[in-house]
Each structure stands twice: as C-alpha cells, then as structure tokens.
Write a protein that holds these residues in place. Structure first.
Motif, short mmCIF file in Angstrom:
data_model
loop_
_atom_site.label_atom_id
_atom_site.label_comp_id
_atom_site.label_asym_id
_atom_site.label_seq_id
_atom_site.Cartn_x
_atom_site.Cartn_y
_atom_site.Cartn_z
N ILE A 43 -5.93 3.76 3.59
CA ILE A 43 -4.95 4.82 3.34
C ILE A 43 -3.62 4.15 3.03
O ILE A 43 -3.31 3.10 3.58
CB ILE A 43 -4.81 5.79 4.53
CG1 ILE A 43 -3.85 6.93 4.19
CG2 ILE A 43 -4.44 5.05 5.80
CD1 ILE A 43 -3.79 8.03 5.24
N LEU A 44 -2.88 4.76 2.13
CA LEU A 44 -1.52 4.33 1.88
C LEU A 44 -0.65 5.57 1.83
O LEU A 44 -1.15 6.68 1.63
CB LEU A 44 -1.40 3.49 0.61
CG LEU A 44 -1.84 4.11 -0.70
CD1 LEU A 44 -0.66 4.74 -1.42
CD2 LEU A 44 -2.45 3.05 -1.58
N VAL A 45 0.63 5.38 2.03
CA VAL A 45 1.58 6.49 2.02
C VAL A 45 2.41 6.38 0.75
O VAL A 45 2.89 5.30 0.40
CB VAL A 45 2.49 6.45 3.26
CG1 VAL A 45 3.51 7.60 3.22
CG2 VAL A 45 1.67 6.50 4.53
N VAL A 46 2.56 7.52 0.08
CA VAL A 46 3.34 7.58 -1.16
C VAL A 46 4.42 8.64 -0.96
O VAL A 46 4.11 9.80 -0.70
CB VAL A 46 2.45 7.97 -2.36
CG1 VAL A 46 3.25 7.93 -3.65
CG2 VAL A 46 1.23 7.08 -2.45
N CYS A 47 5.67 8.24 -1.09
CA CYS A 47 6.79 9.14 -0.84
C CYS A 47 7.52 9.49 -2.12
O CYS A 47 7.87 8.60 -2.90
CB CYS A 47 7.79 8.51 0.13
SG CYS A 47 7.11 8.14 1.74
N ALA A 48 7.76 10.78 -2.30
CA ALA A 48 8.68 11.21 -3.35
C ALA A 48 10.06 10.67 -2.98
O ALA A 48 10.27 10.21 -1.85
CB ALA A 48 8.71 12.74 -3.40
N PRO A 49 11.02 10.70 -3.89
CA PRO A 49 12.36 10.24 -3.52
C PRO A 49 12.87 11.04 -2.32
O PRO A 49 12.92 12.26 -2.34
CB PRO A 49 13.19 10.53 -4.77
CG PRO A 49 12.21 10.47 -5.90
CD PRO A 49 10.94 11.05 -5.32
N LEU A 71 12.56 7.61 5.66
CA LEU A 71 11.68 6.59 5.10
C LEU A 71 11.45 5.48 6.11
O LEU A 71 10.32 4.99 6.27
CB LEU A 71 12.25 6.03 3.79
CG LEU A 71 11.40 4.95 3.12
CD1 LEU A 71 9.99 5.47 2.79
CD2 LEU A 71 12.09 4.45 1.86
N SER A 72 12.47 5.10 6.82
CA SER A 72 12.34 4.04 7.83
C SER A 72 11.39 4.45 8.94
O SER A 72 10.56 3.65 9.40
CB SER A 72 13.72 3.70 8.40
OG SER A 72 14.59 3.29 7.37
N ILE A 129 4.39 3.27 -0.71
CA ILE A 129 5.05 3.33 -2.01
C ILE A 129 6.17 4.35 -1.89
O ILE A 129 5.94 5.51 -1.54
CB ILE A 129 4.06 3.74 -3.13
CG1 ILE A 129 2.94 2.71 -3.24
CG2 ILE A 129 4.80 3.90 -4.46
CD1 ILE A 129 1.84 3.10 -4.22
N ALA A 130 7.39 3.92 -2.17
CA ALA A 130 8.57 4.78 -2.09
C ALA A 130 9.14 4.95 -3.49
O ALA A 130 9.50 3.98 -4.14
CB ALA A 130 9.60 4.17 -1.16
N CYS A 131 9.20 6.20 -3.95
CA CYS A 131 9.78 6.47 -5.26
C CYS A 131 11.28 6.70 -5.12
O CYS A 131 11.76 7.09 -4.06
CB CYS A 131 9.10 7.67 -5.90
SG CYS A 131 7.35 7.36 -6.26
N ARG A 178 9.66 4.04 -9.67
CA ARG A 178 10.65 4.94 -10.24
C ARG A 178 10.28 6.42 -10.06
O ARG A 178 11.05 7.19 -9.51
CB ARG A 178 10.84 4.61 -11.71
CG ARG A 178 11.97 5.33 -12.33
CD ARG A 178 12.18 4.90 -13.74
NE ARG A 178 12.92 5.97 -14.39
CZ ARG A 178 13.79 5.78 -15.31
NH1 ARG A 178 14.02 4.59 -15.76
NH2 ARG A 178 14.43 6.79 -15.83
N THR A 179 9.10 6.82 -10.54
CA THR A 179 8.74 8.24 -10.49
C THR A 179 7.37 8.46 -9.85
O THR A 179 6.45 7.67 -10.04
CB THR A 179 8.73 8.87 -11.89
OG1 THR A 179 7.73 8.24 -12.68
CG2 THR A 179 10.08 8.73 -12.58
N LEU A 180 7.25 9.55 -9.15
CA LEU A 180 6.02 9.87 -8.44
C LEU A 180 4.85 10.22 -9.36
O LEU A 180 3.74 9.74 -9.13
CB LEU A 180 6.29 10.98 -7.42
CG LEU A 180 5.14 11.38 -6.52
CD1 LEU A 180 4.57 10.19 -5.77
CD2 LEU A 180 5.60 12.46 -5.54
N PRO A 181 5.01 11.04 -10.40
CA PRO A 181 3.84 11.38 -11.23
C PRO A 181 3.13 10.16 -11.81
O PRO A 181 1.89 10.10 -11.82
CB PRO A 181 4.43 12.27 -12.33
CG PRO A 181 5.61 12.92 -11.69
CD PRO A 181 6.19 11.83 -10.80
N ALA A 182 3.86 9.17 -12.27
CA ALA A 182 3.23 7.96 -12.81
C ALA A 182 2.42 7.23 -11.74
O ALA A 182 1.32 6.74 -11.99
CB ALA A 182 4.29 7.04 -13.41
#
Length: 164
Positions: free
Chosen positions: A19-25, A32-33, A48-50, A73-77
């Motif tokens: 599992i990994l975590v992906v954050c929108a800005p 985030l911390s 992954i932090a956008c 840079r961006t979450l959709p990509a």
C-alpha cells in the motif's frame, strides 16, 4: 500480576506492504507530516505528495527517515500512472457510491488516495479511482481531519494484512 514494560519493539513484517499513500495538494504541512509519521508506524515505505509536498520534521519525527516521500505536480497524472502499475486506487472520500470503512476489503496492492482538507477529491480526480471508502460520522462536522482519517484507513488496511 502482569509486568508491563514500555517500548516494546515493533512487530516484524513478513513481507513489504503493498500500500502507498497518495495525497492531493494539502494546505497544512502538519497534516502531511502526521500522515508520513502514521505511514511509517504502519510499515508503509512510500508517500506521494502532490503540490508543494513539504513536511514539518518536528511533526513527522522519525517517520520522515523511514518513508520515501515523492513530490509530484498533479494528482490525476499520478493516478493514471498507478493504475497502469496495477494499483487499485482507493479514494478516502464520501461519495454516492462509497463503501463504509467498516466493511471494505482492501486489495493488497492499494494506492490510498487522500483529498485536500477543505475540498476533498475533485471530480477530475474521482474519475481515476477504482473504489471510494468513507469513514462514518455521527455528528458535525461531516468528516474527520484528513490526517486522522488517513490514520484510521491505514490502521484498517494493516488490520486486514497484519503480516504485510
């Protein structure tokens, strides 16, 4: 009488967590911390932090040393790329078809997608998800803090896959 000693060593995983975590800005470095620190405690090695993706080392403490933080840079990509890599992209969001965290069965290879503190996940981001999971609330406000909710979801994943 039982003797209790503090600072029990962490449980050893039999395999690396998938599992990994992906954050929108996110607006707050503190959120985030906290997410990075929780990911580390769960044995998760990648976040992954956008957006700007900066953490507060004092809040993240030891977690920042254990977790690889990728800033994109961006979450959709990112979501498109993770789909091609075989991750099930699970949004932590209240939607018309979201499932309760109480009954959701996480796929082992999961990208847990976290929305912005105020806006959640946008329509443009939601279309790239395979599933949405929500945490029930019983009063106002209508959702938990983003870092708290992430911790709840990560704990549930770890409960389902205790050995990694």
């Amino acid at each position: 009488m039982f003797e209790h000693l503090r600072h029990k060593p962490p449980t050893t995983l039999e395999r690396e967590r998938e599992i990994l975590v992906v954050c929108a800005p996110l607006r707050s470095r503190a959120n985030l911390s906290s997410i990075v620190r929780t990911a580390s405690s769960c044995g998760i090695g990648r976040v992954i932090a956008c957006g700007n993706g900066r953490i507060d080392p004092e809040v993240a403490r030891d977690g920042a040393d254990q977790v690889r933080i990728e800033v994109r840079r961006t979450l959709p990509a990112v979501l498109k790329e993770l789909g091609r890599q075989g991750y099930t992209r699970v949004g932590l969001e209240q939607t018309t078809n979201s499932q309760s965290l109480h009954t959701f069965e996480f796929p082992r290879k999961t990208a847990l997608v976290i929305g912005n503190e105020r806006l959640g996940l946008t329509e443009e981001e939601l279309v790239h998800l395979d599933e949405c999971v929500e945490i029930p609330v019983w009063n106002l406000p209508n959702s938990y803090n983003v870092a708290t909710a992430t911790g709840m979801a990560l704990y549930e994943y770890c409960r389902q896959y205790p050995r990694g």
